[in-house]
Every structure is written in structure tokens, then in C-alpha cells.
Design an enzyme around this catalytic site. Sequence first.
Site, short mmCIF file in Angstrom:
data_model
loop_
_atom_site.label_atom_id
_atom_site.label_comp_id
_atom_site.label_asym_id
_atom_site.label_seq_id
_atom_site.Cartn_x
_atom_site.Cartn_y
_atom_site.Cartn_z
N LYS A 184 12.59 9.05 -2.25
CA LYS A 184 12.13 8.34 -1.05
C LYS A 184 12.42 9.24 0.15
O LYS A 184 13.32 10.09 0.09
CB LYS A 184 12.89 7.02 -0.89
CG LYS A 184 12.18 6.02 -0.01
CD LYS A 184 11.09 5.26 -0.77
CE LYS A 184 10.28 4.39 0.16
NZ LYS A 184 9.34 3.53 -0.56
N ASP A 220 4.77 4.26 3.16
CA ASP A 220 5.65 3.08 3.13
C ASP A 220 5.54 2.47 4.53
O ASP A 220 4.53 2.71 5.23
CB ASP A 220 7.09 3.48 2.77
CG ASP A 220 7.99 2.28 2.47
OD1 ASP A 220 7.88 1.69 1.40
OD2 ASP A 220 8.81 1.89 3.34
#
Length: 453
Positions: free
Chosen positions: A128, A168
Site C-alpha cells: 500500500k 484508493d
Amino acid sequence: MPASQKIEEILNFIKQCSPGQDEFYQASHEVLYSLLPLLNEDSRYFDYNILERIVVPERSIIFRVNWVDDTGKIQTNFGYRVQFNSAIGPYKGGLRFHPSVNLGIIKFLGFEQIFKNALTGLQIGGAKGGSNFDPKGKSDNEIMRFCQAFMSELNKYIGKNKDVPAGDIGVGAREIGYLFGQYKKLTGEFDGVLTGKGLNWGGSRVRPQATGYGSVYFAENFLSVYNKDLKGKICTVSGSGNVAIYTMEKLYEFGALPVTCSDSKGTIYHEKGIDMASLKAVKEINHESLESYASLHRDCVYTPVSHYPENGHAVWHIPCDIAFPSATQNELTLIDAMKLMENGCILINEGANMPTTAEALEFIRKSDILFSPGKAANAGGVATSQLEMSQNASMEQWSFEEVDIKLRQIMRNIFHTAYDTSVEFDCEGDLVTGANIAGFRKVADSMIDQGSV
Ligand code: NDP
């Protein structure tokens, strides 16, 4: 030493080594304790020190991002990429641009991503990244300059067989476009290094819709085990971004009625059902707050954040059959969970990552409410990203129907993997345990196979 004592030791280690990283601690606590039934019957995971290894990222990169704003002033933000685990494939996971981003948030998201990616059945590792950059109120040119500056550093660490980032919160098609353009300029390579790309330059159909659609497909599968379905169900949805919008769109297709949405400023309750055309116009085209939706629809109720219940969120106090938390972490608290139960909610289906607080989760797991954990229910986004990578590798582009059919099948498989694992460990329907054990086992066994690396 009993497994629970070992877990406590590891959690203490995390607390000491990662002070202030509350969300990472919360995610590790949930995952490690849910593994107990597996750890109690298979000592290999202790013999090979898998738990100690799996909570430490393979690599955490923190970098400075300097960019020039529209007034000519140099601005500085933090950039992050946490490459958590590559045991089953190249790193994969989104980028988040939001002022709340810090290392702890990126680590929690990267940690969750390991198990989510394993659950998809595809060969992708967990990662991430992101920045504390706030896209809100920035001009298009500022966003472009920020993305270019961010990629000027990130490009050193990613690659189509190494690490493939996606979007995201705060990173949608526009940002992926600017990031990709800069990657191409710096490396001279046109390849599938990012997913969520535009259709004209290597993107996949259904990627924008995938997380929301997938979340509803997951709910469909879960309900069907109990001879229930989505038709006629009143649904509350939080958020009004990518995941929330396409959750609502798919709910309508299944004959359900989404009656709420929210953003960082407030909540809309529209009893006759959220109007998708105006919501998309307000959020996707004009990038405005939901107050604009309220001004278009006089028959809806708008509750600003200042009027939310104490320690709670207005969305979850509206009666519903099914709740779809689809905005951000820790947005559904204990009092919200109690209210959902009081109002007869039958299923909480997480579209966001870890939207339920630890206290609320404990309460829900003891109640009769069905619960779909985000790492399983929202895995449709990353699964479709992998379909994008497959299309890039074979230089093909599949039709909307083709991708949607594959997505639906993948969500069915993810559900059954989590559900069947819950049955295997004598906790039928406890998908927190089922999803965590199924994801962990695949990654941990691969780590054992690959030795000490
Ligand atoms: P978007 O940026 O498109 O939308 C996020 C939504 O949540 C917006 O409505 C935003 O409000 C709201 N929101 C964000 N942060 C906060 C906050 N701190 N407080 C209140 N509201 C907030 O993001 P996505 O829809 O892509 O992501 C939503 C969730 O789903 C995240 O948890 C993400 O990690 C998860 N997810 C996303 C995937 C994807 O494919 N996009 C895949 C898997 C999970 P506002 O507009 O006011 O900022």
C-alpha cells in the site's frame, strides 16, 4: 507456550516497534487472534516464526515530495510505499492521497492487503502507499504537478513484475493518468505498472465499478446461504466515492433500495432512494459536497457532521436491513453497531477497509448480525486490477460483460473460500475467522516453502 501467549508477545513487539500506529495495531490484533484455531492445530507457523515475520513489512519506503503550487510556492508532502509481503506474487495495492495518511495507516492497509490478495486466488502480494497530500481544493494543474513529483520518486521501486500500485481514497482515474504519464516519461516504458488506467491506454472495463459491484456480489452470496436475497432490502451506505457509488448502482440492479450516502461533511437520507444521476453529477463530475445533493432534492434529509450522535455516525442510526460501510476506517462504532442491531439490521457488509472499530466488531461477532469483513467483501477491486494486468500482458481488452462475469465468479469464490474455511474450523458463518485463516494459510505456507528470505 500457548498460542494466545505467543500472540500477545508479538502484539507487544508491534506496540514497542511501531508506537502510535494504532490502526496497524488494531488490524494485527484482529488478524492474529482470529488465527488461533489454525495455530492451535498446526505448530509449523511457530516453528518457522511466521507470525513474527508476517507483521514486519519486507520494505517501507518514505520519501519527500516537493511540488510547486499555483502561486509558485514550493510545497512538501510525505510519500509512502510499504511493500509488505511478496510470498505469493508481485506487490499490489492502492495509493491513498488524504491528509490523514501516515506510516501507521499505510501499514494497516498493506497488512490487510496481504490476506485480501491471497483470498482472490490470484498471484499477488500485498502493498500500500500514498501521501498526506490533500487533493481537496487543489487545481487540476496542482494535482498533476503533485502526481508527477510523487512518481519521480516512486518509479524507482515499482514495475510490472515487481510492484503494481492502483487507486484508493483520493486517487482515481485522473491521478492514475498523471502518475502513469510521468512513469512513462521517466522510464520510457509503456507497460502495466499501474492499474485503474484509462480505457484508451490499457485500462480494464469494470475496474471503476469493481469494488462496489464486488461488495454487492459478496453480500448476495452470503445472504443466499441463509435463503435470503437483496430484493426489496433497505440499504444504508456510507461514503459517496468510488466504492459507495458503485455499491449503490449494483444494489438498484438487484432490486434493493440504497437510502443513504455520506462524505466528510455530512450524511444524506433519501427515503425514496438515492438518485444516482444527481449523486454522480455532484461527486464524480463537480467534486462538490453532499450539500449540493441536498439542495437538488428537497425531500431528503441532510445531517451535517456537527449533528451526528456522540461517538457515532448518522448513517448507522437510520433503520436498514443491510449496512454497507464504504467510506473509511473506524467509521462504524460500538453505539452505531448497537443501533443497527436495535433496528433489525441482518448484515453488515464492509466495502471500506476496516470501517468497523474493534469494540463494534467484538459486539457484532457476538450478535446475530451477519458480518462480511472488508478484506473479503471489497476484494473485487484488486481482483479486477489483476484482470487488467492479464489483459495488458496479453495485449487484449475484454468486454464489460466478460469482465463482470469474471468478477462475479471471483467474488463467489472468495465468499466460498472464507465460508468453507469457517466451516472447517467449526465457526460456520464467522467470516472474520474464515477469511483471515484462508488468506494467512496461503501466504504462510508459501513463506515456509521459500525459506528464510
Ligand atoms: P474515494 O476517495 O472515492 O471516496 C471516499 C469517500 O469516503 C468519500 O465520500 C469521502 O468523503 C469519504 N471519506 C474519506 N475519508 C473520510 C474521513 N476521514 N471521514 C469521513 N469521510 C471520509 O475512495 P474509495 O471509494 O476508493 O475508497 C473508500 C474505501 O474503500 C476506503 O477504505 C478504501 O481503502 C476502500 N477500498 C477502495 C478500493 C477501490 O478500488 N477504490 C478497493 C478496496 C477498498 P469526501 O468526499 O468528503 O472526502
